[in-house]
Design a protein around this motif. Sequence first.
Motif, PDB file in Angstrom:
ATOM      1  N   ASN A  17      21.448  56.035 -24.239  1.00 26.46           N
ATOM      2  CA  ASN A  17      22.821  55.533 -24.179  1.00 26.46           C
ATOM      3  C   ASN A  17      23.778  56.142 -25.192  1.00 26.46           C
ATOM      4  O   ASN A  17      24.843  55.605 -25.437  1.00 26.46           O
ATOM      5  CB  ASN A  17      22.809  54.012 -24.398  1.00 26.46           C
ATOM      6  N   ILE A  18      23.364  57.211 -25.807  1.00 23.70           N
ATOM      7  CA  ILE A  18      24.244  57.855 -26.796  1.00 23.70           C
ATOM      8  C   ILE A  18      24.418  59.331 -26.438  1.00 23.70           C
ATOM      9  O   ILE A  18      23.439  60.057 -26.271  1.00 23.70           O
ATOM     10  CB  ILE A  18      23.688  57.673 -28.224  1.00 23.70           C
ATOM     11  N   LEU A  19      25.673  59.728 -26.279  1.00 24.95           N
ATOM     12  CA  LEU A  19      25.969  61.081 -25.821  1.00 24.95           C
ATOM     13  C   LEU A  19      26.683  61.889 -26.898  1.00 24.95           C
ATOM     14  O   LEU A  19      27.525  61.358 -27.635  1.00 24.95           O
ATOM     15  CB  LEU A  19      26.868  61.036 -24.577  1.00 24.95           C
ATOM     16  N   LEU A  39      27.446  54.382 -25.555  1.00 23.88           N
ATOM     17  CA  LEU A  39      27.735  53.694 -24.293  1.00 23.88           C
ATOM     18  C   LEU A  39      27.291  52.238 -24.363  1.00 23.88           C
ATOM     19  O   LEU A  39      26.430  51.877 -25.169  1.00 23.88           O
ATOM     20  CB  LEU A  39      27.014  54.404 -23.141  1.00 23.88           C
ATOM     21  N   PRO A  40      27.882  51.391 -23.499  1.00 31.55           N
ATOM     22  CA  PRO A  40      27.478  49.987 -23.495  1.00 31.55           C
ATOM     23  C   PRO A  40      26.003  49.843 -23.154  1.00 31.55           C
ATOM     24  O   PRO A  40      25.466  50.634 -22.377  1.00 31.55           O
ATOM     25  CB  PRO A  40      28.343  49.386 -22.373  1.00 31.55           C
ATOM     26  N   LYS A  41      25.386  48.837 -23.755  1.00 30.26           N
ATOM     27  CA  LYS A  41      23.978  48.568 -23.459  1.00 30.26           C
ATOM     28  C   LYS A  41      23.778  47.068 -23.585  1.00 30.26           C
ATOM     29  O   LYS A  41      24.294  46.465 -24.537  1.00 30.26           O
ATOM     30  CB  LYS A  41      23.109  49.309 -24.471  1.00 30.26           C
ATOM     31  N   GLU A  42      23.042  46.498 -22.677  1.00 34.48           N
ATOM     32  CA  GLU A  42      22.838  45.052 -22.711  1.00 34.48           C
ATOM     33  C   GLU A  42      22.199  44.623 -24.020  1.00 34.48           C
ATOM     34  O   GLU A  42      21.275  45.278 -24.514  1.00 34.48           O
ATOM     35  CB  GLU A  42      21.954  44.628 -21.542  1.00 34.48           C
ATOM     36  N   GLY A  43      22.727  43.559 -24.589  1.00 32.91           N
ATOM     37  CA  GLY A  43      22.200  43.077 -25.858  1.00 32.91           C
ATOM     38  C   GLY A  43      22.746  43.852 -27.042  1.00 32.91           C
ATOM     39  O   GLY A  43      22.447  43.563 -28.190  1.00 32.91           O
ATOM     40  N   ARG A  44      23.525  44.886 -26.756  1.00 29.50           N
ATOM     41  CA  ARG A  44      24.130  45.672 -27.827  1.00 29.50           C
ATOM     42  C   ARG A  44      25.635  45.647 -27.587  1.00 29.50           C
ATOM     43  O   ARG A  44      26.196  44.598 -27.325  1.00 29.50           O
ATOM     44  CB  ARG A  44      23.539  47.087 -27.799  1.00 29.50           C
ATOM     45  N   THR A  48      32.307  50.788 -24.792  1.00 30.94           N
ATOM     46  CA  THR A  48      31.949  52.057 -25.436  1.00 30.94           C
ATOM     47  C   THR A  48      32.581  52.174 -26.830  1.00 30.94           C
ATOM     48  O   THR A  48      33.725  51.792 -27.049  1.00 30.94           O
ATOM     49  CB  THR A  48      32.387  53.231 -24.532  1.00 30.94           C
ATOM     50  N   ILE A  49      31.797  52.707 -27.761  1.00 33.30           N
ATOM     51  CA  ILE A  49      32.270  52.979 -29.129  1.00 33.30           C
ATOM     52  C   ILE A  49      32.287  54.503 -29.301  1.00 33.30           C
ATOM     53  O   ILE A  49      31.364  55.184 -28.853  1.00 33.30           O
ATOM     54  CB  ILE A  49      31.305  52.352 -30.167  1.00 33.30           C
ATOM     55  N   VAL A  50      33.319  55.015 -29.935  1.00 37.64           N
ATOM     56  CA  VAL A  50      33.456  56.461 -30.062  1.00 37.64           C
ATOM     57  C   VAL A  50      33.396  56.868 -31.534  1.00 37.64           C
ATOM     58  O   VAL A  50      34.125  56.315 -32.362  1.00 37.64           O
ATOM     59  CB  VAL A  50      34.804  56.943 -29.460  1.00 37.64           C
ATOM     60  N   HIS A  59      40.772  65.755 -21.802  1.00 40.43           N
ATOM     61  CA  HIS A  59      39.319  65.536 -21.809  1.00 40.43           C
ATOM     62  C   HIS A  59      38.986  64.099 -22.215  1.00 40.43           C
ATOM     63  O   HIS A  59      38.031  63.517 -21.721  1.00 40.43           O
ATOM     64  CB  HIS A  59      38.638  66.525 -22.747  1.00 40.43           C
ATOM     65  N   ILE A  60      39.786  63.561 -23.124  1.00 38.91           N
ATOM     66  CA  ILE A  60      39.587  62.152 -23.507  1.00 38.91           C
ATOM     67  C   ILE A  60      39.819  61.275 -22.280  1.00 38.91           C
ATOM     68  O   ILE A  60      39.028  60.364 -21.984  1.00 38.91           O
ATOM     69  CB  ILE A  60      40.543  61.749 -24.661  1.00 38.91           C
ATOM     70  N   ASN A  61      40.867  61.587 -21.536  1.00 34.99           N
ATOM     71  CA  ASN A  61      41.144  60.809 -20.322  1.00 34.99           C
ATOM     72  C   ASN A  61      40.000  60.908 -19.314  1.00 34.99           C
ATOM     73  O   ASN A  61      39.627  59.913 -18.688  1.00 34.99           O
ATOM     74  CB  ASN A  61      42.458  61.271 -19.686  1.00 34.99           C
ATOM     75  N   ALA A  62      39.426  62.096 -19.189  1.00 39.48           N
ATOM     76  CA  ALA A  62      38.306  62.275 -18.251  1.00 39.48           C
ATOM     77  C   ALA A  62      37.088  61.470 -18.703  1.00 39.48           C
ATOM     78  O   ALA A  62      36.403  60.844 -17.883  1.00 39.48           O
ATOM     79  CB  ALA A  62      37.955  63.751 -18.132  1.00 39.48           C
ATOM     80  N   LEU A  63      36.833  61.461 -20.008  1.00 38.09           N
ATOM     81  CA  LEU A  63      35.704  60.666 -20.526  1.00 38.09           C
ATOM     82  C   LEU A  63      35.956  59.179 -20.295  1.00 38.09           C
ATOM     83  O   LEU A  63      35.056  58.417 -19.934  1.00 38.09           O
ATOM     84  CB  LEU A  63      35.512  60.912 -22.028  1.00 38.09           C
ATOM     85  N   TYR A  64      37.217  58.798 -20.517  1.00 39.54           N
ATOM     86  CA  TYR A  64      37.588  57.383 -20.366  1.00 39.54           C
ATOM     87  C   TYR A  64      37.341  56.903 -18.927  1.00 39.54           C
ATOM     88  O   TYR A  64      36.852  55.797 -18.705  1.00 39.54           O
ATOM     89  CB  TYR A  64      39.056  57.193 -20.764  1.00 39.54           C
ATOM     90  N   GLU A  65      37.679  57.760 -17.978  1.00 43.72           N
ATOM     91  CA  GLU A  65      37.448  57.388 -16.571  1.00 43.72           C
ATOM     92  C   GLU A  65      35.982  57.128 -16.290  1.00 43.72           C
ATOM     93  O   GLU A  65      35.631  56.249 -15.515  1.00 43.72           O
ATOM     94  CB  GLU A  65      37.934  58.521 -15.651  1.00 43.72           C
ATOM     95  N   GLN A  66      35.117  57.895 -16.933  1.00 51.84           N
ATOM     96  CA  GLN A  66      33.675  57.757 -16.715  1.00 51.84           C
ATOM     97  C   GLN A  66      33.070  56.628 -17.549  1.00 51.84           C
ATOM     98  O   GLN A  66      32.195  55.912 -17.080  1.00 51.84           O
ATOM     99  CB  GLN A  66      32.960  59.058 -17.115  1.00 51.84           C
TER     100      GLN A  66
END
Length: 320
Positions: A17-19, A39-44, A48-50, A59-66
Amino acid sequence: MSLPKIENLQITRVTENILHIHQIKTPFYFSCCDGLLILPKEGRNGLTIVLDVNIEPRHINALYEQFGPVSSYVCTHGHMDHITHVHTWEDLGAKIYGPEPELRTLLDLRHFYKMYRWEEGVDYAIIEEFAKINKYEKCKKAVPFNPGDKLNFEGFEIETIPLLGHSVSHVGFFLQKEKILHISCLGFDQPKPGIDGFGPWYGFKQCSISQYMDDIDKAEFIFREGAKYLTSSHSYIVKNPDKAPFKYMRRKIKENQQKVDIALANLKPTPNFEKKVEKLLKKDLFFPKKKMRGFIKKIYEFWEREIVTKHVQKSEMLSY
Ligand SMILES: [Zn+2]
């Protein structure tokens, strides 16, 4: 989950969950840096935290969409390549965090000018040009923390690690549970194994080579004892027990010192420190300043003066 393909971005999984995010082509040398998406993870964390993903707005906008929505963004320090596009994350709803005092550079270019004491060698107009070519835009608000603080976002803990040789409040991140150490701009900048970059960078007054050596030791200890993965602002992902980043950073500092020592040995002896530095600066030991023009030349002259000064000081200390 398969990773999306986004034009001009290299997205690599560090853990499930970390990119790790890298912008391939950038507008100028100091406009972008790599960072991490938690990325979000259940129990965590639910959103999303950046961590220090300073890339161009489209590119930020593209990441945000995903991967949006985004709750928080953490900046590591105030150098240009870490502050230019953070405003886009803020516009998308992220709360911006940064280390005291360097977070001020996010809020106003004047603070960037003052923070790094540019006034001692460079006019503000030069910094305006520098900011423009790197596409700097300011944020509205930023929440301060102190280097060394633990940040907690919805139960997700991030330990900030002071690495102050590089900058007054520069931090790395240690994600203990995920076993990831992000050393930010400490100086591991090999694009791939075996290819050198500039290495540790200490071109401002407040940088320190001896502090750098301590920081490299500290980072190596944390990596060896508590991390599986090492990430940074300008390089590839390293897996424990690979020691390449630490060997590389120590070697680069040593080579820089040797370069200055050899040049000093070839100068006509002079007891005057300033004269020594001036003579060395004419040799373009670190940057090809003779080939540069305009504002960019002024900026590199300012940086090289500091780098050379630090090595001459070191050389003189050792010769007594
Ligand atoms: Zn930096």
